[in-house]
Scaffold this active site. Sequence first.
Site, PDB file in Angstrom:
ATOM      1  N   GLU A  46       0.773 -14.401   1.990  1.00 13.48           N
ATOM      2  CA  GLU A  46      -0.770 -13.477   1.466  1.00 13.48           C
ATOM      3  C   GLU A  46      -1.681 -13.562   2.533  1.00 13.48           C
ATOM      4  O   GLU A  46      -1.962 -14.661   3.108  1.00 13.48           O
ATOM      5  CB  GLU A  46      -1.046 -13.910   0.177  1.00 13.48           C
ATOM      6  CG  GLU A  46      -0.071 -13.781  -0.982  1.00 13.48           C
ATOM      7  CD  GLU A  46      -1.020 -14.284  -2.183  1.00 13.48           C
ATOM      8  OE1 GLU A  46      -1.906 -14.731  -2.180  1.00 13.48           O
ATOM      9  OE2 GLU A  46      -0.084 -14.332  -3.370  1.00 13.48           O
TER      10      GLU A  46
ATOM     11  N   GLU B  79      -0.723  -4.960  -3.304  1.00 14.25           N
ATOM     12  CA  GLU B  79      -1.022  -5.469  -4.853  1.00 14.25           C
ATOM     13  C   GLU B  79      -2.367  -5.008  -5.245  1.00 14.25           C
ATOM     14  O   GLU B  79      -3.471  -5.121  -4.545  1.00 14.25           O
ATOM     15  CB  GLU B  79      -1.058  -6.721  -5.086  1.00 14.25           C
ATOM     16  CG  GLU B  79      -1.053  -7.238  -6.623  1.00 14.25           C
ATOM     17  CD  GLU B  79      -0.409  -8.438  -6.860  1.00 14.25           C
ATOM     18  OE1 GLU B  79      -0.550  -8.713  -8.103  1.00 14.25           O
ATOM     19  OE2 GLU B  79      -0.313  -9.270  -5.923  1.00 14.25           O
TER      20      GLU B  79
END
Length: 307
Positions: free
Chosen positions: A117, A184
């Site tokens: 991430e 996302e």
Amino acid sequence: MRKRLTITNLKKMKQDKNPISMLTAYDYPSAVLAEEAGLDVILVGDSLGNVVLGYDTTIPVTLEDMIYHTRAVARGAKNTFIVTDMPFMTYGIGRESTLRNAARLMQEGGAQALKLEGGEEIAAEVAALVKAGIPVMGHIGLTPQSVHQLGGYKVQGKLEKEAEKLMEDAKALEAAGAFAIVLELVTEPIATAISKELSIPTIGIGAGRGCDGQVLVYHDILQYSSPYIEKKMVKTYADIGSTIRNAISSYVSEVKAGAFPAEEHAFGAKPEAINHLYGAGEAANHNNGKQASREESPKRDFVSNHS
């Protein structure tokens, strides 16, 4: 038997406009079913912290947790491309530590790629991993490991500044060698723009219809939780949670009522085996009776002689 996809195959799927299907899996049986269903990519997500381990966030998930679950998934899906998450604080802490942790995940877990991430801030470490021969999938937009810093699970890309940052992060990850990027909770127009700008695939989760593929959580599409919380970005394909709950409830009721096990669930034995067991018991009782008689007879004689 189908062949496992590679990062080259996945990049070509983008070129051919062949959407990529990706789903999370956290154990052997779910991995087997996912592979049998024809899934392109399995993600061993650190979301296992929420849906399997009972945590409120992904932050408590450890490297050992990810290795353990990745190993189980790899045993169940031997012909599916497997990506596993590097958990919180196992990267972004220096090149050497990142490489060491990544090596453990790959060697002990058995995945084909890792997911990290972050954007520009981790690009150097992504480049180091790629240089070391480890395929990397990026992840930008809502990054659950940074949920406290983001102030909650919020849609990203609503503001112009956020949109620009997302595009910069995506390009930085592509330049660092990432073979794909998860977007996302990104607004659909921004996710579509990023997908068109990049030469590598984008995998959306709550990012609309313009991505090159989609990923969802196993437990979400099956409502495999209690209570199940509706999510705008998720489509439910089965209500497995209710099925499981009802089945267990029926089992409990039948055990309490003596309806289970029934005759068809019991195993028989040959008559001689049963007779042998009963015979042994009767002989033992007979011998015990004789012994008791011997012990009592002196007492009876003593009483009769002194009455």
